[in-house]
Structures are given as C-alpha cells and as structure tokens.
Scaffold this active site. Sequence first.
Site, PDB file in Angstrom:
ATOM      1  N   GLU A  76      -5.276  -8.628   1.524  1.00 53.48           N
ATOM      2  CA  GLU A  76      -5.633  -8.282   2.909  1.00 53.48           C
ATOM      3  C   GLU A  76      -7.126  -8.048   2.927  1.00 53.48           C
ATOM      4  OE1 GLU A  76      -4.041  -4.915   4.994  1.00 53.48           O
ATOM      5  OE2 GLU A  76      -1.979  -5.574   4.667  1.00 53.48           O
TER       6      GLU A  76
ATOM      7  N   GLU B  98       0.800  -1.228   0.000  1.00 53.34           N
ATOM      8  CA  GLU B  98       0.000   0.000   0.000  1.00 53.34           C
ATOM      9  C   GLU B  98       0.834   1.279   0.000  1.00 53.34           C
ATOM     10  OE1 GLU B  98      -2.913  -0.064   3.091  1.00 53.34           O
ATOM     11  OE2 GLU B  98      -3.965  -1.769   2.235  1.00 53.34           O
TER      12      GLU B  98
HETATM   13  C1  BGC Z   1      -2.308  -2.296   6.290  1.00 54.53           C
HETATM   14  C2  BGC Z   1      -2.151  -2.917   7.652  1.00 54.53           C
HETATM   15  C3  BGC Z   1      -3.142  -2.263   8.596  1.00 54.53           C
HETATM   16  C4  BGC Z   1      -4.535  -2.473   8.071  1.00 54.53           C
HETATM   17  C5  BGC Z   1      -5.609  -1.854   8.949  1.00 54.53           C
HETATM   18  C6  BGC Z   1      -3.739  -2.174   5.852  1.00 54.53           C
HETATM   19  O1  BGC Z   1      -3.859  -1.124   5.010  1.00 54.53           O
HETATM   20  O2  BGC Z   1      -1.557  -3.019   5.359  1.00 54.53           O
HETATM   21  O3  BGC Z   1      -0.848  -2.759   8.082  1.00 54.53           O
HETATM   22  O4  BGC Z   1      -3.013  -2.748   9.886  1.00 54.53           O
HETATM   23  O5  BGC Z   1      -4.638  -1.859   6.827  1.00 54.53           O
HETATM   24  O6  BGC Z   1      -5.408  -0.495   9.093  1.00 54.53           O
END
Ligand code: BGC
Length: 438
Positions: free
Chosen positions: A351, A164
């Site tokens: 994610e 990101e």
């Molecule tokens: C990030 C994580 C973060 C999660 C929640 C993602 O954009 O890669 O590191 O903890 O979002 O904020």
Amino acid sequence: MDSNTDHLVWGVTIAAAQTEGAHDRDGRGPSIWDTFTKKSHKIKDKSNNQIATNFYDRYKEDIDLSIDIGLKIFRFSISWSRVLPKGTGSINKKGIAFYNKVIDYCLEVGIEPWITTYHWDLPQNLQDKGGWRNREIIIDYENYITLLKDHFSDRVKKWILLNEAIVCVGAGYFLGIHAPGKRGIKNFSASIHHMLLAQAKGHRILKERKGLEVGTAVSCTKIDSYSNQRKDLKAAKRIDALMNRLCIEPYIGLGYPEKELPLVKRFKKFIKDGDMEEMKVDFDFWGIQTYAREVVRSAWYIPYLGSVLVTPKKRKVPVSVMGWETYPEGVQYFLERFSNYDPKKPLWLSECGIALSEKEDDSERIEYYKKIINGMNKVVDKGINLKGILLWTLVDNFEWAEGYVPRFGIVSMDKKTLNRKMKKTAFWLKDYLSSNSV
Ligand code: BGC
C-alpha cells in the site's frame, strides 16, 4: 523517468469495508464497522459505509479502470461476514459467488487478483463473543481461512493474511477510535496476541495448497526521537518496537520485542505453551505499507508507553489531510530495513498513497508518487528484492473514522451518482506505465 524499476509490477489495493457497500444485501451479516458507524459521533463526517463506492455492483467498472491505467494487480479483501454471516457456521453462497465473480473477471480481463483475508471488518457475531480478545477466535479464523482456500485458491495465488495488525488492534482495541471501539491494555494485549497467532495458523492452512504465495501486510511508521537526550531516544525505540517490530519479529523467531517494549510483559497471561513456537512461520513475502513519520519524546505520565508524539503541527512540517506528516522517504527507509531481516524475503510495497482533499486536480499526488519512484529506484540500485507497488487506492472511499473527507484515490467519485472519473494522477500513471513498465 529512470528505468531500473521497469521490472516492478504496479497494482492497486482496496478493502471490502471501505468500498463494497451492499451492507445488508444477499445474505451478508453485520460486521463491527456496521455497528460502529451507527454511533455517528465516532465518524468525523457522521457518514457510514453502507454504500461506500458500491464496489459490490461496480466491480467490473473498477477492474476495467485499473486495466485502463495499466495496473497489473488487483488486491481486494474479503468481507468475512459476507461469506460467513455469523463469522462461523453456515456459508452464504451468494457471498462466495460475489468473490468468484470478482476473481473471474480479473482473470478474464488480465489483471492478477490478490486476496487480503482480513482488513479490519470482523463479523459482529464474533465480536459479541469477545472478538479478538477471545482466544476462541483463532479457531473461527482457521475455519474461515479453510473456506477461502477451498473456494478461491484454485485461481488466486497471492494472499495477504492480515492487513496491518498493529493499526487494527491499536485503533480498535486500545484507543477505541476504530471498530469495535474497545480500549485498554488488556484488550490490546489479548487481541494482538490472538490475532498474530491466528495469522500464523492461517498461513499454515493456505500453504497446504501448493503454489500459493502467502504474506502479511505491515504498517510501518518511521519513528524519530525529538532530541538526543537518552530518555527521548529510549522513548523512540519503544514506539518503534510497538509500531514496526511487534507484528514481525515473532514470525522470524525473535519473539516479541520485550527489551525495548516492556508492555509486552502483559501479553504473558495470554501466551500459552507452544504459542511462540507456533508463530514461527515462513512468509513468502513482506508487504510494506508506509504513510507517515512520527517524532516522539519521553513522557513519564503516559501509562504503558511513557512517550508522547510531538505532532506535525507543532513541528510545522507539511501534512496530508489525515494530519500525517508527508514522508515519502519512509519507502526507502523501510525497504532497506526489511531487507536486513533474516531470512531475506521478497518485498512488496503493498500500500502506498497520500490523502488530499481535492477532486480531479491532484497534482500534489503525482509529486508524491514521483518521490516514491525515486525511493524505489534507490533500493533497487542497492540490489534489494523489491517486487512491486500497490497503490492506495483506486477510488476515493470510506476512510474509516475519518469518513469521506480524506481522498486517497487516483479516481474520484461523485457521491450522488457514484460515477467515477480519473484524476490527473491516473492519467499521469497511465502514461508512465505505458512507457516504463513490463
Ligand atoms: C489501511 C487502509 C487505510 C489507509 C489510509 C492503511 O493503513 O490499510 O485501510 O485506508 O491506511 O489510512
């Protein structure tokens, strides 16, 4: 549950700065997050990540938990300053040894290790030289990637270069709310260009080794306009270009989205001859990460962006503990959108998760993931090449400037003993995976 998603591979993502702890052990050098968390007012609960979930000592337990739940991929990030304490120069053998142990253990117990090369924790020594703002960092990143390739690519086949970029640079070099706490348009423009260019170079280096699949993980936020008025629609396009296109389109030869996002003109003084050509690289997959939706309206008084967010609170929509609008529909939206990019690439939901404030009873999270599965079903039905989903995240961890209050894990952790305990979602998922996955 429906079965057309049976072929999808399920895994989990974690990140070094949020989990490892052991911040000064075995020769690790400081990162910008070590420095940033010392300014305690920057972190909401005044915490730091010196211990975090202590993945450094408990990696076996966390990998075992992942296996027990039925997960097949374990994506973790390398702490740059653990392997190169100063970010460049001499190698910390103990740091390399740690990641070798993690990789070898994954392979031994039968879960596929994936590496993220950069999840926001720049070595402080490189920040002292300007960090991502300084073009020289590209050479440091190339050397770092070469080191990772030399040590780990014999066993790790899937690589994500940047996690990101837009959030990392937006929060860290424009808004100053993440490490290194820099602000302003100059910091942003230089840093984002250098980071994206470094990623292209890193891609080429890794691809020198046959058999590796190398991608990037992009933050995707659904942007809607507050009204149908032309100025609001334009504002929404601007923010969409910033959040969802800026870090993708240069790689597929479309350049920066200058038409919709005029601030890109400010990048010009940092772009050297040949840079845009060099940025055209053929990623093996796109990693999509989506959490929320934002609604924007035009605001002439806001510099550079001319837009403001109409907050979820004002819109009275359900929010997570992060204050973000809960928007599982984003999964389908972005998978479809990315499937339209040319050339077409395999897609991973690299994610995906929701922050709650609970401990073990996280039933709300189960409902959330059911909606995600629903979205994945729809895109698979449409023939989109979705490969799998990596949860964010395994164990409740250090949520950057939010400290430990938002809990994204499917496993809770006792802050004192660091003992882990599976939450309802973990049990539900274990059940789901045992009957639905390959
Ligand atoms: C990030 C994580 C973060 C999660 C929640 C993602 O954009 O890669 O590191 O903890 O979002 O904020």
